[in-house]
Design an enzyme around this catalytic site. Structure first.
Site, PDB file in Angstrom:
ATOM      1  N   ARG A   1     -24.416  -2.973   8.537  1.00 38.66           N
ATOM      2  CA  ARG A   1     -23.964  -4.315   8.143  1.00 38.66           C
ATOM      3  C   ARG A   1     -24.338  -5.446   9.292  1.00 38.66           C
ATOM      4  O   ARG A   1     -24.537  -6.547   9.167  1.00 38.66           O
ATOM      5  CB  ARG A   1     -22.528  -4.244   7.884  1.00 38.66           C
TER       6      ARG A   1
ATOM      7  N   GLU B   1     -18.595  -6.402  11.111  1.00 38.78           N
ATOM      8  CA  GLU B   1     -19.499  -5.748  11.919  1.00 38.78           C
ATOM      9  C   GLU B   1     -20.475  -6.719  12.673  1.00 38.78           C
ATOM     10  O   GLU B   1     -20.723  -6.712  13.830  1.00 38.78           O
ATOM     11  CB  GLU B   1     -20.271  -4.600  11.253  1.00 38.78           C
TER      12      GLU B   1
ATOM     13  N   LYS C   1       0.934  -1.391  -0.094  1.00 36.16           N
ATOM     14  CA  LYS C   1      -0.148   0.023   0.155  1.00 36.16           C
ATOM     15  C   LYS C   1       0.972   1.327   0.085  1.00 36.16           C
ATOM     16  O   LYS C   1       1.916   1.303   0.611  1.00 36.16           O
ATOM     17  CB  LYS C   1      -1.121  -0.089   1.361  1.00 36.16           C
TER      18      LYS C   1
END
Length: 642
Positions: free
Chosen positions: A403, A375, A289
């Site tokens: 979610r 979640e 990243k």
């Protein structure tokens, strides 16, 4: 144009088909130029930088090998889609990213046929790719045609159950489907959990290439290092668990891990897969990243989300803050309470920094849990922590808590477990647009029996509500607060525990009462000032609670005013609906009260600054003032005189 990078090859690419005529060496150069263009664009707009820089080579290789938009590339979450947008005919607009009327910061079906599926929440890509693959095999018809379906999903997103549900189904159906696991050892926060450890083990020693299933004996078609790797892996690991065991047990052929920044590896592997894959295949690609931009590589979050920045130094151009952010107020107050009570703990889903829990994680690491992008699990985990005698704070963005809604109902509310829901990013959030707006939590929380729902009008009120939630043990309790800075009010030395279901009067007036729930209170005050100058002094009250309602306050306001207007930062079905229900049941409307409810319009509001989005929602001070004049009939009197 002088400060923009030189991109001679990229300048010739107007659509992905233009990549087909380039040599592998030229494709490598395109990738280098694409990286520079991405950095340059995001320095102007701000946005998600690190994720895109990590997939520059992969993006270039995918568009060079596959035939988009007939072949569907589905970017999971799609933080990483800026290079994809540049290659797919949107380069001329790339410096409008995340701005009003500009390009979305995510993939968006209405924006381009090269975005076959919109995304901004994680872990949906494999389900979507499988849907496209099955639609293709069933003879589905779309304008661009249906070819291969390729899901690009990060290792962080793979921690969510939905990704495994989709893989399990894909393995069972056996359709040709390509999943690229973009493994950068990082989502937004460092990834957590056993899967992350498993992936690390796959390349902790010498990375090996396990090609047996995909090439079907055609390893000889691959470049030399792969042939050797495939043979060595088989010899070395006979009778042992091979790298892809987890994925192969789900019915996927596994290939990797390979270097996602090396075009000499990416291109031949993708070409081989395109030519030979039959069923579902997973290609495990290692990337970094923030790759290729030193300030992003050096940052703790690898340049995940940045403001506008100086390209040379990487220094972000953030305006100095006058007031603490709501998120930091929550984080500090939680740490203060945790110091006094060792039963207080915190749960978040891959967002410790975003939800203000990094301070808690640092101070009390054994009581702060990042469950990864999960979640549903996070909510049920918090429910059982509460059942086990702890005082859990479940800190999630409003848009992400959606979610875990079944778990909020089934595992928390029905069992009346005292989980404290800290709902961050309530209301309209700006540049991330409709996918991240916290529009629905008032409605979806307040309709649950036994749920207490609060909204902070300012940062001082938020501190009181954190203390109130910590002290409340009779069932679940939620408090919501927006993104960004507070109002600049004085903070209490020791926050007080509020009486449940009691609002507060802000100012007394006549004729019209404005009942605010949440941070529109500042705009309500501004509207009241403007109205006072016109000879109308409204009463203002801060409801504090949507559930339970302050019945006495609301009924008194209704009895002593000609009109009552509620204002909330949420969709229809929330606070105003509960107030209307109370007034109807009590027969208040029978005696002629004028009632209005200011809520978000029944649309998804596109990205812009929060102020602009609230303008679209008609919820800034001028619109509140206009609503009062309209309800009192003052506006129409003025028109008649004119």
């Amino acid at each position: 144009m002088s400060d923009r990078p030189q991109t001679p090859l990229l300048d010739q690419i107007t659509r992905p088909a233009d990549l087909k005529s380039l040599s592998d060496a030229q494709l490598t150069q395109v990738a280098q130029e694409l990286r520079q263009e991405t950095i340059s664009a995001v320095s102007v707009t701000g946005g998600h930088l690190g994720a895109g820089l990590g997939v520059v080579e992969l993006t270039t290789a995918l568009h060079a090998v596959f035939d988009t938009p007939r072949d569907k590339i589905i970017w999971d979450v799609s933080h990483q889609c800026y290079p994809h947008k540049i290659l797919t005919g949107r380069r001329d607009r790339i410096r409008t990213l995340r701005m009003k009327d500009g390009l979305s910061g995510f993939t968006k079906r209405s924006e381009s046929p090269f975005d076959p599926f919109g995304a901004a929440h994680s872990s949906t890509s494999i389900s979507a790719a499988l849907g496209f693959a099955v639609a293709r095999d069933l003879g589905g018809v779309v304008p661009e045609g249906l070819g291969d379906a390729i899901a690009v999903i990060g290792d962080g997103s793979m921690s969510a159950g939905m990704a495994f549900e989709a893989m399990n189904n894909a393995g069972h159906l056996g359709k040709r489907l390509i999943v690229i696991l973009n493994d950068n050892e990082m989502s937004i926060a460092p990834p957590v959990g056993a899967l992350s450890s498993y992936l690390s083990r796959l390349y902790a020693e010498e990375p090996f290439q396990e090609l047996k299933a995909v090439a079907k004996g055609a390893a000889s078609l691959l470049p030399e290092p792969f042939r050797e790797g495939a043979k060595r892996a088989k010899d070395m690991l006979k009778g042992m668990a091979v790298g892809g065991t987890l994925f192969e047990s789900l019915g996927f052929s596994y290939l990797g891990p390979i270097d996602g920044h090396d075009m000499d590896q990416l291109l031949p592997v993708l070409r081989t897969v395109k030519a030979r894959a039959t069923g579902p295949i997973l290609i495990h690609v290692l990337t970094k990243k923030g790759k290729g931009y030193a300030p992003a590589e050096a940052a703790r979050d690898k340049g995940h989300a940045t403001a506008k920045f100086d390209m040379v130094t990487g220094e972000q151009k953030k305006t100095p803050s006058n007031a603490p952010s709501y998120t930091s107020v929550f984080g500090k107050e939680l740490v203060r309470l945790a110091a006094e009570d060792d039963k207080i703990c915190a749960v978040t889903a891959a967002m410790p920094d975003g939800t203000g829990l990094s301070l808690m994680a640092e101070r009390y690491p054994s009581r702060c849990f990042d469950v990864g992008i999960a979640e549903q699990h996070g909510v049920t985990f918090a429910a059982a922590l509460a059942a086990g005698g702890m005082k859990p704070f479940c800190a999630m963005y409003s848009t992400f808590l959606q979610r875990g809604y079944d778990q909020v109902v089934h595992d928390v509310a029905i069992q009346r477990l005292p989980v404290r829901f800290a709902i961050d990013r309530a209301g309209l959030v700006g540049a991330d647009g409709a996918t991240h707006a916290g529009s629905f939590d008032i409605a979806y929380m307040a309709n649950l029996p036994g749920m207490v729902v609060m909204a902070a009008a300012d940062e001082s009120e938020l501190a009181h509500m954190v203390a109130t939630a910590a002290a409340y043990d009779d069932g679940p309790i939620a408090f919501r607060y927006p993104r960004g800075e507070g109002e600049g009010v004085d903070m209490p030395e020791v926050p007080e525990v509020l009486e449940i279901g009691k609002g507060r009067m802000i100012q007394n007036g006549k004729r019209v009462a404005l009942l605010s729930f949440g941070t529109r209170l500042g705009e309500v005050r501004k509207a009241a000032e403007a109205l006072t100058a016109k000879g109308i002094t409204p009463t203002i009250a801060d409801a504090r609670f949507a559930k339970p309602l302050d019945r006495d306050l609301i009924l008194n306001l209704a009895a002593s005013h000609d009109a009552l207007i509620t204002i909330e930062e949420g969709a229809v079905g929330g606070f105003g609906s509960h107030v209307a229900q109370l007034l109807a049941e009590e027969g208040v409307f029978d005696s002629g009260l004028k009632f209005r409810s200011m809520v978000f319009p029944d649309t998804f509001i596109d990205q812009a600054s929060p102020a602009d989005m609230y303008e679209v929602a008609a919820m800034n001070a001028p619109q509140i003032e206009a609503k009062v004049l309209e309800v009192l009939g003052v506006a129409s009197i003025g028109e008649k005189r004119a």
